[in-house]
Scaffold this motif. Structure first.
Motif, PDB file in Angstrom:
ATOM      1  N   ALA A 135      53.683 -29.246  28.312  1.00 34.43           N
ATOM      2  CA  ALA A 135      54.364 -29.139  29.604  1.00 34.43           C
ATOM      3  C   ALA A 135      53.354 -29.170  30.751  1.00 34.43           C
ATOM      4  N   LEU A 136      52.238 -28.475  30.593  1.00 38.71           N
ATOM      5  CA  LEU A 136      51.190 -28.484  31.622  1.00 38.71           C
ATOM      6  C   LEU A 136      50.626 -29.888  31.808  1.00 38.71           C
ATOM      7  N   LEU A 137      50.351 -30.551  30.701  1.00 45.85           N
ATOM      8  CA  LEU A 137      49.821 -31.909  30.750  1.00 45.85           C
ATOM      9  C   LEU A 137      50.814 -32.860  31.416  1.00 45.85           C
ATOM     10  N   ALA A 138      52.086 -32.747  31.055  1.00 43.08           N
ATOM     11  CA  ALA A 138      53.117 -33.612  31.631  1.00 43.08           C
ATOM     12  C   ALA A 138      53.288 -33.365  33.130  1.00 43.08           C
ATOM     13  N   ALA A 139      53.269 -32.111  33.532  1.00 42.70           N
ATOM     14  CA  ALA A 139      53.417 -31.790  34.957  1.00 42.70           C
ATOM     15  C   ALA A 139      52.237 -32.344  35.755  1.00 42.70           C
ATOM     16  N   GLY A 140      51.034 -32.106  35.263  1.00 39.39           N
ATOM     17  CA  GLY A 140      49.858 -32.638  35.950  1.00 39.39           C
ATOM     18  C   GLY A 140      49.882 -34.150  35.990  1.00 39.39           C
ATOM     19  N   GLY A 141      50.254 -34.774  34.875  1.00 42.90           N
ATOM     20  CA  GLY A 141      50.332 -36.233  34.808  1.00 42.90           C
ATOM     21  C   GLY A 141      51.351 -36.801  35.776  1.00 42.90           C
ATOM     22  N   PHE A 142      52.481 -36.134  35.891  1.00 45.38           N
ATOM     23  CA  PHE A 142      53.512 -36.590  36.828  1.00 45.38           C
ATOM     24  C   PHE A 142      52.982 -36.600  38.257  1.00 45.38           C
ATOM     25  N   SER A 196      50.112 -39.204  38.858  1.00 43.61           N
ATOM     26  CA  SER A 196      50.553 -40.602  38.950  1.00 43.61           C
ATOM     27  C   SER A 196      51.326 -40.853  40.235  1.00 43.61           C
ATOM     28  N   VAL A 197      52.103 -39.887  40.679  1.00 39.88           N
ATOM     29  CA  VAL A 197      52.813 -40.032  41.959  1.00 39.88           C
ATOM     30  C   VAL A 197      51.805 -40.090  43.113  1.00 39.88           C
ATOM     31  N   ALA A 198      50.778 -39.254  43.059  1.00 39.05           N
ATOM     32  CA  ALA A 198      49.753 -39.265  44.109  1.00 39.05           C
ATOM     33  C   ALA A 198      49.013 -40.599  44.125  1.00 39.05           C
ATOM     34  N   ARG A 199      48.690 -41.120  42.938  1.00 39.35           N
ATOM     35  CA  ARG A 199      48.012 -42.422  42.870  1.00 39.35           C
ATOM     36  C   ARG A 199      48.893 -43.518  43.443  1.00 39.35           C
ATOM     37  N   PHE A 200      50.153 -43.532  43.065  1.00 39.73           N
ATOM     38  CA  PHE A 200      51.073 -44.545  43.561  1.00 39.73           C
ATOM     39  C   PHE A 200      51.189 -44.469  45.081  1.00 39.73           C
ATOM     40  N   LEU A 249      38.892 -46.703  45.644  1.00 40.04           N
ATOM     41  CA  LEU A 249      38.856 -45.430  46.358  1.00 40.04           C
ATOM     42  C   LEU A 249      39.443 -44.304  45.508  1.00 40.04           C
ATOM     43  N   ILE A 250      40.570 -44.562  44.870  1.00 41.16           N
ATOM     44  CA  ILE A 250      41.214 -43.553  44.037  1.00 41.16           C
ATOM     45  C   ILE A 250      40.295 -43.130  42.894  1.00 41.16           C
ATOM     46  N   ASN A 251      39.682 -44.078  42.224  1.00 37.06           N
ATOM     47  CA  ASN A 251      38.779 -43.737  41.122  1.00 37.06           C
ATOM     48  C   ASN A 251      37.568 -42.954  41.618  1.00 37.06           C
ATOM     49  N   GLY A 252      37.021 -43.344  42.768  1.00 40.88           N
ATOM     50  CA  GLY A 252      35.879 -42.614  43.332  1.00 40.88           C
ATOM     51  C   GLY A 252      36.245 -41.188  43.695  1.00 40.88           C
ATOM     52  N   LEU A 253      37.386 -41.010  44.342  1.00 39.23           N
ATOM     53  CA  LEU A 253      37.841 -39.661  44.698  1.00 39.23           C
ATOM     54  C   LEU A 253      38.103 -38.824  43.451  1.00 39.23           C
ATOM     55  N   GLY A 254      38.702 -39.450  42.449  1.00 43.69           N
ATOM     56  CA  GLY A 254      38.985 -38.735  41.206  1.00 43.69           C
ATOM     57  C   GLY A 254      37.715 -38.297  40.499  1.00 43.69           C
ATOM     58  N   CYS A 255      36.707 -39.164  40.475  1.00 45.24           N
ATOM     59  CA  CYS A 255      35.424 -38.812  39.852  1.00 45.24           C
ATOM     60  C   CYS A 255      34.758 -37.659  40.594  1.00 45.24           C
ATOM     61  N   LEU A 256      34.754 -37.730  41.915  1.00 46.59           N
ATOM     62  CA  LEU A 256      34.184 -36.661  42.737  1.00 46.59           C
ATOM     63  C   LEU A 256      34.907 -35.347  42.473  1.00 46.59           C
ATOM     64  N   PHE A 257      36.238 -35.393  42.514  1.00 49.39           N
ATOM     65  CA  PHE A 257      37.023 -34.184  42.312  1.00 49.39           C
ATOM     66  C   PHE A 257      36.827 -33.607  40.917  1.00 49.39           C
ATOM     67  N   LEU A 258      36.867 -34.447  39.897  1.00 48.09           N
ATOM     68  CA  LEU A 258      36.765 -33.948  38.526  1.00 48.09           C
ATOM     69  C   LEU A 258      35.404 -33.303  38.268  1.00 48.09           C
ATOM     70  N   GLY A 259      34.332 -33.914  38.783  1.00 46.38           N
ATOM     71  CA  GLY A 259      33.010 -33.302  38.652  1.00 46.38           C
ATOM     72  C   GLY A 259      32.958 -31.945  39.323  1.00 46.38           C
ATOM     73  N   GLY A 312      43.495 -37.129  35.306  1.00 46.23           N
ATOM     74  CA  GLY A 312      43.555 -38.203  34.323  1.00 46.23           C
ATOM     75  C   GLY A 312      44.577 -39.269  34.676  1.00 46.23           C
ATOM     76  N   SER A 313      45.689 -38.865  35.266  1.00 50.96           N
ATOM     77  CA  SER A 313      46.693 -39.860  35.648  1.00 50.96           C
ATOM     78  C   SER A 313      46.473 -40.375  37.066  1.00 50.96           C
ATOM     79  N   PHE A 314      45.747 -39.639  37.884  1.00 51.37           N
ATOM     80  CA  PHE A 314      45.436 -40.097  39.236  1.00 51.37           C
ATOM     81  C   PHE A 314      44.445 -41.255  39.193  1.00 51.37           C
ATOM     82  N   THR A 315      43.422 -41.118  38.368  1.00 51.88           N
ATOM     83  CA  THR A 315      42.447 -42.197  38.208  1.00 51.88           C
ATOM     84  C   THR A 315      42.938 -43.142  37.120  1.00 51.88           C
ATOM     85  N   THR A 316      42.357 -44.330  37.082  1.00 55.25           N
ATOM     86  CA  THR A 316      42.871 -45.291  36.121  1.00 55.25           C
ATOM     87  C   THR A 316      41.825 -46.299  35.695  1.00 55.25           C
ATOM     88  N   PHE A 317      41.294 -46.095  34.510  1.00 56.30           N
ATOM     89  CA  PHE A 317      40.317 -47.028  33.967  1.00 56.30           C
ATOM     90  C   PHE A 317      40.978 -48.338  33.568  1.00 56.30           C
TER      91      PHE A 317
END
Length: 128
Positions: A5-12, A15-19, A37-47, A73-78
């Protein structure tokens, strides 16, 4: 079940924020600037986030799962980065493809910056 449930909520929300951000950021001349930009922000934030969370006496695995794995994980996208890189090369935009590839790989630098920012802030808080 709680972890799923935690993973699904965060993923939701990730992905909405990325979109939403991708819709708001223009992509000039077909260059996928939004994903970059999204991937760069996600990398900065995750670190930053993982460093701050793991510096605590009791890191919360729930927060790591919800925010680190789920949201970020869902905000950034490899996969999108990979496809867009291939598409740039296939369309003959070799220079843009190389620029995009280098730009996204700079995410490693952004993650290191996030770790550095969190580490510096942590030292200030404990008086080092």
């Amino acid at each position: 079940m709680k972890n799923a449930a935690l993973l699904a909520a965060g993923g939701f929300f990730g992905s909405v924020a990325r979109f939403a951000l991708a819709e708001w950021i223009p992509s000039p001349e077909g260059f996928p600037f939004a994903t970059l930009l999204i991937n760069g922000l996600g990398c900065l934030f995750l670190g930053w986030f993982y460093t701050r969370e793991n510096a605590k006496k009791k890191p919360r695995s729930e927060r790591l799962l919800l925010i680190g794995t789920g949201f970020t994980g869902s905000f950034t996208t490899f996969s999108t980065f990979s496809l867009e890189t291939v598409q740039l090369f296939q369309s003959g935009a070799v220079f843009l493809g190389i620029l995009y590839l280098i730009g996204n790989l700079s995410g490693i630098c952004m993650a290191a910056l996030g770790v550095g920012l969190a580490s510096a802030k942590g030292k200030e808080e404990i008086g080092e």
